[in-house]
Design a protein around this motif. Structure first.
Motif, PDB file in Angstrom:
ATOM      1  N   HIS A 139     -11.738  -2.237   1.721  1.00  0.00           N
ATOM      2  CA  HIS A 139     -10.724  -3.233   2.107  1.00  0.00           C
ATOM      3  C   HIS A 139      -9.520  -2.554   2.774  1.00  0.00           C
ATOM      4  O   HIS A 139      -9.084  -2.959   3.855  1.00  0.00           O
ATOM      5  CB  HIS A 139     -10.288  -3.978   0.836  1.00  0.00           C
ATOM      6  CG  HIS A 139      -9.334  -5.101   1.068  1.00  0.00           C
ATOM      7  ND1 HIS A 139      -9.739  -6.353   1.460  1.00  0.00           N
ATOM      8  CD2 HIS A 139      -7.980  -5.171   0.962  1.00  0.00           C
ATOM      9  CE1 HIS A 139      -8.681  -7.145   1.575  1.00  0.00           C
ATOM     10  NE2 HIS A 139      -7.594  -6.453   1.275  1.00  0.00           N
ATOM     11  N   ASN A 140      -9.040  -1.486   2.145  1.00  0.00           N
ATOM     12  CA  ASN A 140      -7.823  -0.834   2.658  1.00  0.00           C
ATOM     13  C   ASN A 140      -8.076  -0.043   3.936  1.00  0.00           C
ATOM     14  O   ASN A 140      -7.262  -0.068   4.864  1.00  0.00           O
ATOM     15  CB  ASN A 140      -7.225   0.088   1.585  1.00  0.00           C
ATOM     16  CG  ASN A 140      -6.636  -0.708   0.438  1.00  0.00           C
ATOM     17  OD1 ASN A 140      -6.444  -1.915   0.557  1.00  0.00           O
ATOM     18  ND2 ASN A 140      -6.366  -0.051  -0.678  1.00  0.00           N
TER      19      ASN A 140
ATOM     20  N   LYS B  98     -11.223  -7.204 -10.899  1.00  0.00           N
ATOM     21  CA  LYS B  98     -10.070  -6.832 -11.722  1.00  0.00           C
ATOM     22  C   LYS B  98      -9.844  -7.815 -12.871  1.00  0.00           C
ATOM     23  O   LYS B  98      -9.138  -7.497 -13.823  1.00  0.00           O
ATOM     24  CB  LYS B  98      -8.808  -6.759 -10.846  1.00  0.00           C
ATOM     25  CG  LYS B  98      -8.679  -5.449 -10.080  1.00  0.00           C
ATOM     26  CD  LYS B  98      -7.349  -5.387  -9.371  1.00  0.00           C
ATOM     27  CE  LYS B  98      -7.126  -4.030  -8.731  1.00  0.00           C
ATOM     28  NZ  LYS B  98      -5.891  -4.002  -7.948  1.00  0.00           N
TER      29      LYS B  98
ATOM     30  N   ASN C 274     -14.832  -1.288  -3.192  1.00  0.00           N
ATOM     31  CA  ASN C 274     -14.294  -2.494  -2.560  1.00  0.00           C
ATOM     32  C   ASN C 274     -12.837  -2.285  -2.137  1.00  0.00           C
ATOM     33  O   ASN C 274     -12.436  -2.700  -1.055  1.00  0.00           O
ATOM     34  CB  ASN C 274     -14.388  -3.689  -3.510  1.00  0.00           C
ATOM     35  CG  ASN C 274     -15.702  -4.424  -3.349  1.00  0.00           C
ATOM     36  OD1 ASN C 274     -15.924  -5.122  -2.363  1.00  0.00           O
ATOM     37  ND2 ASN C 274     -16.601  -4.254  -4.305  1.00  0.00           N
ATOM     38  N   ILE C 275     -12.061  -1.638  -3.010  1.00  0.00           N
ATOM     39  CA  ILE C 275     -10.648  -1.388  -2.688  1.00  0.00           C
ATOM     40  C   ILE C 275     -10.557  -0.484  -1.461  1.00  0.00           C
ATOM     41  O   ILE C 275      -9.808  -0.766  -0.508  1.00  0.00           O
ATOM     42  CB  ILE C 275      -9.913  -0.741  -3.892  1.00  0.00           C
ATOM     43  CG1 ILE C 275      -9.764  -1.754  -5.021  1.00  0.00           C
ATOM     44  CG2 ILE C 275      -8.547  -0.207  -3.469  1.00  0.00           C
ATOM     45  CD1 ILE C 275      -9.195  -1.169  -6.303  1.00  0.00           C
ATOM     46  N   ASP C 276     -11.321   0.611  -1.474  1.00  0.00           N
ATOM     47  CA  ASP C 276     -11.244   1.565  -0.362  1.00  0.00           C
ATOM     48  C   ASP C 276     -11.731   0.938   0.946  1.00  0.00           C
ATOM     49  O   ASP C 276     -11.113   1.133   1.998  1.00  0.00           O
ATOM     50  CB  ASP C 276     -12.058   2.822  -0.683  1.00  0.00           C
ATOM     51  CG  ASP C 276     -11.364   3.685  -1.725  1.00  0.00           C
ATOM     52  OD1 ASP C 276     -10.175   3.434  -1.983  1.00  0.00           O
ATOM     53  OD2 ASP C 276     -12.002   4.601  -2.273  1.00  0.00           O
TER      54      ASP C 276
ATOM     55  N   ILE D 241     -12.342  -7.726  -5.019  1.00  0.00           N
ATOM     56  CA  ILE D 241     -11.409  -6.905  -5.810  1.00  0.00           C
ATOM     57  C   ILE D 241     -10.766  -7.760  -6.902  1.00  0.00           C
ATOM     58  O   ILE D 241     -10.695  -7.362  -8.073  1.00  0.00           O
ATOM     59  CB  ILE D 241     -10.320  -6.288  -4.891  1.00  0.00           C
ATOM     60  CG1 ILE D 241     -10.958  -5.279  -3.927  1.00  0.00           C
ATOM     61  CG2 ILE D 241      -9.219  -5.622  -5.715  1.00  0.00           C
ATOM     62  CD1 ILE D 241     -10.052  -4.887  -2.771  1.00  0.00           C
TER      63      ILE D 241
ATOM     64  N   LYS E  24     -13.698   0.463  -6.959  1.00  0.00           N
ATOM     65  CA  LYS E  24     -13.064   1.436  -6.058  1.00  0.00           C
ATOM     66  C   LYS E  24     -13.621   1.325  -4.650  1.00  0.00           C
ATOM     67  O   LYS E  24     -12.880   1.441  -3.669  1.00  0.00           O
ATOM     68  CB  LYS E  24     -13.272   2.857  -6.591  1.00  0.00           C
ATOM     69  CG  LYS E  24     -12.430   3.172  -7.817  1.00  0.00           C
ATOM     70  CD  LYS E  24     -12.788   4.554  -8.333  1.00  0.00           C
ATOM     71  CE  LYS E  24     -12.106   4.854  -9.651  1.00  0.00           C
ATOM     72  NZ  LYS E  24     -12.637   6.068 -10.269  1.00  0.00           N
TER      73      LYS E  24
ATOM     74  N   HIS F 148       0.838  -1.193   0.000  1.00  0.00           N
ATOM     75  CA  HIS F 148       0.000   0.000   0.000  1.00  0.00           C
ATOM     76  C   HIS F 148       0.879   1.252   0.000  1.00  0.00           C
ATOM     77  O   HIS F 148       1.139   1.837   1.043  1.00  0.00           O
ATOM     78  CB  HIS F 148      -0.855  -0.043   1.274  1.00  0.00           C
ATOM     79  CG  HIS F 148      -2.070   0.801   1.217  1.00  0.00           C
ATOM     80  ND1 HIS F 148      -2.205   1.855   0.358  1.00  0.00           N
ATOM     81  CD2 HIS F 148      -3.221   0.743   1.921  1.00  0.00           C
ATOM     82  CE1 HIS F 148      -3.372   2.415   0.542  1.00  0.00           C
ATOM     83  NE2 HIS F 148      -4.012   1.754   1.484  1.00  0.00           N
TER      84      HIS F 148
END
Lengths: 473, 182
Positions: A183-184, A358, A179-181, A354, A177, A159
């Protein structure tokens, strides 16, 4: 300033490593996290399984003596332990049991109904060894603790914008996005909790492997010798074989402790010269499961095990249970652990989301993954319907329903459709379950023991229904 | 006690919001004050709940507290229609499957036993009680295993990891089973 190539390279390779490890653990980790989150309430589920049992926060020594006498007279089967469980255990009921059978105890100390924790045990077994053979399953699940550590480390290194994105969240779009946000953000801020859960989770299964290695290397294969070195050994006693003087021991114990902290006592090796009584007592403000007070058969105090103020290593090892399951601070502590556990569950779900989003292509995995994520809660509820309504094995019900959900989902046209239908299915199953529960337990379904589980369950079902309806629009 | 719990909770949330504000407004002073507030909140939680519970709660609560900032800063993008992707063509790739099967066996099985041996040998050398050795091992084992699993998967020269691990595990095994312990 542009990032150094080596930093970029590290991030890229860490992301690849993170992705591979994530795919490896995905489905298993999701099941472990979800069941673990629900299992934080395992004591509440035990009460919920038999909501009609009278509850109390008090007890008398006479009650304990009567129950012990009745139990030992009724069950003379081979057992190495007798137990008496007090309300300090977190379940406001009195229970007298041996290694095979457990009975509730009424206000006069008489044995009443047998205790059954079948569904709760199914849930705990799912979390601890995924219903695999116990010894293998415990090690298998513990391995995911270590791999969770690997995921945490690789996730942090993968990251590069960890500070820049610290509070960023983009909802909507094509879902990638968000899901990424999600998750992070969940991952980074919850790191201390996830590390703690990973390390303590790994301990449960790996301790057995480590003890075997130590015993083979240093104690000629005697595992008990290792446990005696690490924990407090049982006292060596030579005494006449008599009925244990529980009253005398408890009279003395209650001068040393607050009675609400008493969890349970064990009579070890009953009917032998090595017989002794051990009281497990909560140590407030400490994670250690208990401080143990040992008494001989005549009720004479032998000493404490030293888990509260003794050797630091012993205290750490004895603290793993409360730390892992959030069994401290009462209900507020459990709520905190449920929220944090749910966050880890969402992380494991969004990680694969994610990866799926992708991918340039799609296949059955696109349908099976949401089926697992949204089908598991439904399968848990279905297992409860099968168990309470039809007396079926909850383990068989759970897996049968989960496999069925997976098979049916393959006919869906998109993963969004799978998600939506399973949200509705969960709400319908919960409705069916609540009706079943009311039919089976009648007025007892309105007791605190029942409502503290069924109330939140109903709210989750309503949210699930609303969420599915909103997505449809 | 309930007053100190409320104050500790408020301090945790304020600290999280200060970190958010410092981040959003690009004001470092606010961010530093927020981090200092989080440290202070751990002290406050410790005084309210005792040191052990206090440290745990103080470390865990920010995971929830930061969502006030995240929610405030959230941006909702217009929903895009779902793009139908082409079907994945599954092809049997024996070599790829064999390589991945080896990686899985190495990470989940070989590393498990290797690091158990290594950690037991390492902690046995520590001049502390058996209980402390065991507790140290319980904490170190998953971290070491996880760290090396990450390193192995990331590495472009995986054979070095394998050879290195086998060598170290062999030394550990020799130490544990090859010599007489007093």
């Amino acid at each position: 300033m542009a990032k150094q190539p080596s930093t970029r390279n590290l991030s890229k390779r860490s992301l690849a490593s993170h992705g591979w490890l994530g795919l490896l653990v995905s489905a298993f980790l999701y099941l472990i996290c979800l069941s673990g989150t629900v299992a934080v309430l395992h004591l509440e589920f035990e009460r919920w399984e038999q909501p009609y049992i009278a509850e109390t926060d008090t007890f008398t020594i006479e009650q304990v003596e009567t129950a012990y006498t009745q139990f030992t007279e009724r069950y003379d089967d081979d057992t190495h332990h007798y137990y008496f469980v007090f309300p300090g255990s977190g379940v406001p009921r009195l229970v007298m049991e041996d290694d095979n059978t457990a009975h509730f105890v009424d206000g006069s100390g008489n044995l009443t109904e047998k205790e059954t924790v079948t569904w709760t045990r199914m849930l705990g077994d799912l979390h601890m060894y995924l219903h695999l053979p116990v010894s293998f399953g415990m090690i298998f699940v513990s391995a995911f603790g270590a791999l969770l550590c690997a995921l945490i480390v690789s996730g942090l290194f993968a990251h590069p914008r960890i500070i820049k994105d610290a509070f960023r969240f983009r909802a909507g779009g094509d879902g990638l996005k968000s899901n990424i946000d999600l998750h992070n953000r969940l991952s980074v801020w919850g790191t201390p909790f996830y590390l703690m859960v990973a390390i303590t989770g790994a301990y449960f299964g790996l301790a057995g492997v480590v003890v075997s290695i130590i015993s083979q290397a240093f104690y000629s294969g005697d595992d008990l010798a290792v446990y005696d070195k690490v924990f407090t050994p049982e006292p060596v006693l030579e005494q006449a074989v008599t009925r244990p003087d529980i009253s005398k021991a408890m009279d003395d114990l209650l001068t040393r402790i607050d009675r609400e902290n008493l969890i349970f006592f064990t009579v070890h090796e009953p009917g032998t010269p090595q017989q002794f009584i051990e009281f497990f007592v909560k140590a407030p403000e400490h994670f250690t499961y208990s401080e143990n007070y040992q008494y001989d058969s005549a009720g004479a105090f032998l000493g404490t095990a030293g888990y509260e103020g003794g050797d630091g290593g012993k205290q750490i090892l004895w603290s793993v249970y409360r730390l892992h399951f959030g069994d401290f601070l009462g209900m507020p502590g459990k709520v905190l652990f449920i929220v944090l556990g749910m966050m880890l569950t969402i992380i494991s779900a969004t990680g694969i989301n994610i990866w799926l989003k992708k991918r340039k292509t799609q296949d059955a995995l696109n349908l099976l993954w949401p089926a697992l994520v949204w089908g598991t809660p439904g399968a848990l509820v279905a297992s409860a319907i099968g168990f309470f309504g039809l007396g079926l094995s909850p383990t068989v019900c759970f897996w049968a329903v989960l496999v069925l959900i997976g098979a049916v989902s393959l006919n869906a046209s998109s993963q969004e459709q799978v998600t939506q239908k399973l949200k509705y299915a969960f709400a319908i199953l919960t409705g069916c379950f609540l009706v079943t529960y009311f039919v089976v337990f009648g007025a007892a379904a309105l007791s605190i023991a029942a409502l503290q589980i069924n109330g939140p369950l109903l709210l989750i079902a309503l949210w699930s229904c609303y969420s599915a309806y909103s997505n449809k629009r | 006690m309930s007053t100190t719990i409320i104050l500790s909770g408020a301090l945790s949330l304020l600290a999280c919001y200060a970190i958010y504000f410092g981040w959003a407004a690009q004001k470092r002073l606010w961010a530093y004050a927020g981090w200092a507030g989080l440290v202070l909140s751990i002290v406050a939680w410790s005084s309210a709940l005792g040191v052990e519970y206090g440290i745990a709660v103080g470390l865990f609560v920010p995971a929830i507290g930061v969502w006030a900032g995240i929610a405030r800063h959230a941006r909702v993008e217009p929903v895009k229609p779902v793009i139908q992707k082409s079907a994945h063509q599954w092809r049997w790739r024996g070599k790829s499957i064999a390589i991945n099967a080896w990686h899985i066996a190495y990470v989940m099985l070989i590393q498990l036993f290797a690091f158990c041996l290594i950690v037991v040998a390492l902690v046995d050398r520590l001049p502390i009680s058996e209980s402390k050795q065991m507790a140290t091992g319980a904490i170190v084992l998953p971290l070491l295993w996880g760290g090396f699993a990450y390193g192995y998967v990331m590495s472009e020269r995986k054979w070095r990891h394998v050879v290195g691990l086998f060598l170290v595990a062999a030394v550990a095994a020799l130490y544990l089973f090859g010599v007489t312990h007093g």
